[in-house]
Enzyme design. Structure first.
Site, mmCIF file in Angstrom:
data_model
loop_
_atom_site.group_PDB
_atom_site.id
_atom_site.type_symbol
_atom_site.label_atom_id
_atom_site.label_comp_id
_atom_site.label_asym_id
_atom_site.label_seq_id
_atom_site.Cartn_x
_atom_site.Cartn_y
_atom_site.Cartn_z
ATOM 1 N N ASP A 1 -33.412 39.416 33.709
ATOM 2 C CA ASP A 1 -33.122 38.271 33.433
ATOM 3 C C ASP A 1 -34.200 37.549 32.895
ATOM 4 O OD1 ASP A 1 -32.957 35.359 33.579
ATOM 5 O OD2 ASP A 1 -32.034 35.350 35.504
ATOM 6 N N ARG B 1 -10.379 32.337 24.565
ATOM 7 C CA ARG B 1 -10.935 33.210 25.577
ATOM 8 C C ARG B 1 -11.746 34.422 25.365
ATOM 9 N NH1 ARG B 1 -8.328 35.375 28.760
ATOM 10 N NH2 ARG B 1 -6.756 33.842 29.211
ATOM 11 N N LYS C 1 -31.493 26.906 29.487
ATOM 12 C CA LYS C 1 -33.132 26.411 29.631
ATOM 13 C C LYS C 1 -33.626 26.389 28.269
ATOM 14 C CE LYS C 1 -31.817 26.709 33.718
ATOM 15 N NZ LYS C 1 -32.071 27.847 34.708
ATOM 16 N N TYR D 1 -33.771 33.900 40.823
ATOM 17 C CA TYR D 1 -33.191 32.548 40.876
ATOM 18 C C TYR D 1 -31.946 32.471 41.721
ATOM 19 C CZ TYR D 1 -30.334 28.595 38.828
ATOM 20 O OH TYR D 1 -29.846 27.701 38.652
#
Ligand SMILES: *Cc1c(COP(=O)(O)O)cnc(C)c1O
Length: 397
Positions: A180, A55, A205, A108
């Site tokens: 972004d 992690r 994406k 978004y």
């Protein structure tokens, strides 16, 4: 450690071979063993390189982060388990109760949800403003404003933000500018060159590009901000799995080629669709009829990207006929895949808006967004010609 039959459970450590793999090995290990407490001290205090618990970091994430850092020409970025993980790490890792943040009004969908619902619940106030209009952004600033979050190309209208103007306002007021860069990608623009303080990506994406990985990335210009974002992401478990990073790296190796190819096709396809009967308008930043054409040419270096939006003159019946007739093109809520995908904002990303709010954004029932993939341009032109003819035949006038 020995099992019940007395044999060693752990395999012997790898010995070093005379040859090495061409491909980054997948390292699924959750934990990393150290020699001694002193060796662990060295690691935590930066005198030695190593991992402890996945992690907190692992080799596959480090490889993806390094590739992303190179693309955005910055250092110290981190990879997160999704694009939303990166956005959350920035907003929640840096802001506190009482702060105010301004978002682009066509962000978004999930970013909008964070701005409208989740941040206010935590005492962080938010406003939305149009990033095409610097005056509107400036008017939204309050004494408590700490951050402005924008995307360069809005979804799905593909309006181009005035990043240079907004960056100047941010500098004047000591506000962090967060960009972004998912739609535009580092191939079209590197936001740090335009005054951004923090850059975010959904690697899911175009960068990973095969619709089989969810990952995000964030990097700040300032090292202390990078550390704050990293600590928050590690603490809240926003960090990624080795397998996703390993797959993403493979996708990223062909990103430039895929981007150039799908962009070239998008440009041809946009002009083709604009000439078809039954089409009200086509939105593509490199077309002269785009409202922000001049800015797009200047900011994006002539690169219009792989996204094209268009509007059928008719409504829902025509839209249904269109997706049915668009043979081989997936009607699916994503973008940046190797194959061309279609999205219909009125029934998906923008369905919670009222019809009035949708029409204020120009998103009628005939509005589609295309993410152009790697098919050849001639085949796509034929598919769109046929599917739009089918839509016109089915559509109410
Ligand atoms: C998809 C997307 C996101 C979210 O990324 P995920 O990887 O799906 O969490 C954020 N911003 C933009 C512009 C996107 O297209």
């Amino acid at each position: 450690m020995r099992n019940s039959k007395g044999s060693l459970v752990r395999p012997a450590p790898f010995t070093r071979d005379a040859s090495s793999p061409l491909v980054t090995p997948l390292s699924p290990s959750v934990a990393y063993a150290s020699d001694t407490p002193d060796a662990l001290d060295d690691q935590y205090e930066g005198r030695a390189m190593g991992y402890t618990y996945s992690r907190e970091g692992h080799p596959n994430a480090a490889v993806v982060a390094e590739r992303m850092d190179i693309m955005e020409n910055m250092s110290g970025g981190i990879v997160t388990g999704s694009g939303m993980g990166a956005i959350t790490a920035v907003l929640m890792g840096l802001l506190k109760s009482g702060d105010h943040v301004i978002g682009g009004n066509q962000l978004y969908g999930r970013s909008l949800r964070l701005m409208k619902e989740d941040l206010p619940r935590l005492g962080i106030t938010t406003s939305l403003a149009d990033p095409v209009d610097v005056g509107a952004m400036r008017a939204a600033i309050r004494p408590q404003t700490r951050m402005i979050l924008i995307e360069i190309a809005s979804n799905p209208s593909l309006r181009i933000a005035d990043i240079d103007g907004i960056a100047a306002v941010c500098r004047e007021h000591g506000i962090l500018l967060v960009v972004d860069n998912t739609f535009t990608t580092p191939r079209a623009i590197q936001p740090f060159d335009h005054g951004a303080d923090i850059v975010i990506h959904s690697i899911t994406k175009l960068l990973a590009g095969h619709s089989d990985v969810m990952l995000g990335y964030v990097v700040a210009r300032d090292t202390d901000l990078n550390t704050q974002i990293r600590v928050f992401a590690v603490t809240t478990g926003l960090t990624p799995s080795p397998y996703d990073c390993w797959l993403a790296e493979r996708g990223m190796l062909s990103f430039d080629l895929r981007f150039d190819r799908s962009q070239a096709t998008a440009s041809v396809l946009a002009d083709h669709i604009a000439g078809l009967d039954g089409v009200k308008r086509v939105i593509y930043p490199m077309r002269k009829d785009h409202p922000d054409h001049a800015r797009a040419v200047e900011l994006l270096n002539g690169q219009g990207g792989n996204m094209v939006s268009f509007e059928l003159t008719a409504g829902r019946a025509a839209a249904n006929a269109f997706t049915r007739a668009a043979e081989g093109l997936a009607f699916a809520p994503t973008l940046g895949d190797v194959g061309t995908t279609l999205s219909h904002p009125a029934s998906s990303s923008h369905r919670i808006l009222t019809p009035e709010d949708r029409s204020a954004l120009g998103l009628s029932e005939g509005f589609f967004r295309i993410s152009v993939g790697l098919e050849d341009a001639e085949s796509l032109k034929t598919i769109f010609t046929d599917a739009i003819a089918a839509a016109s035949a089915a559509g109410e006038p």
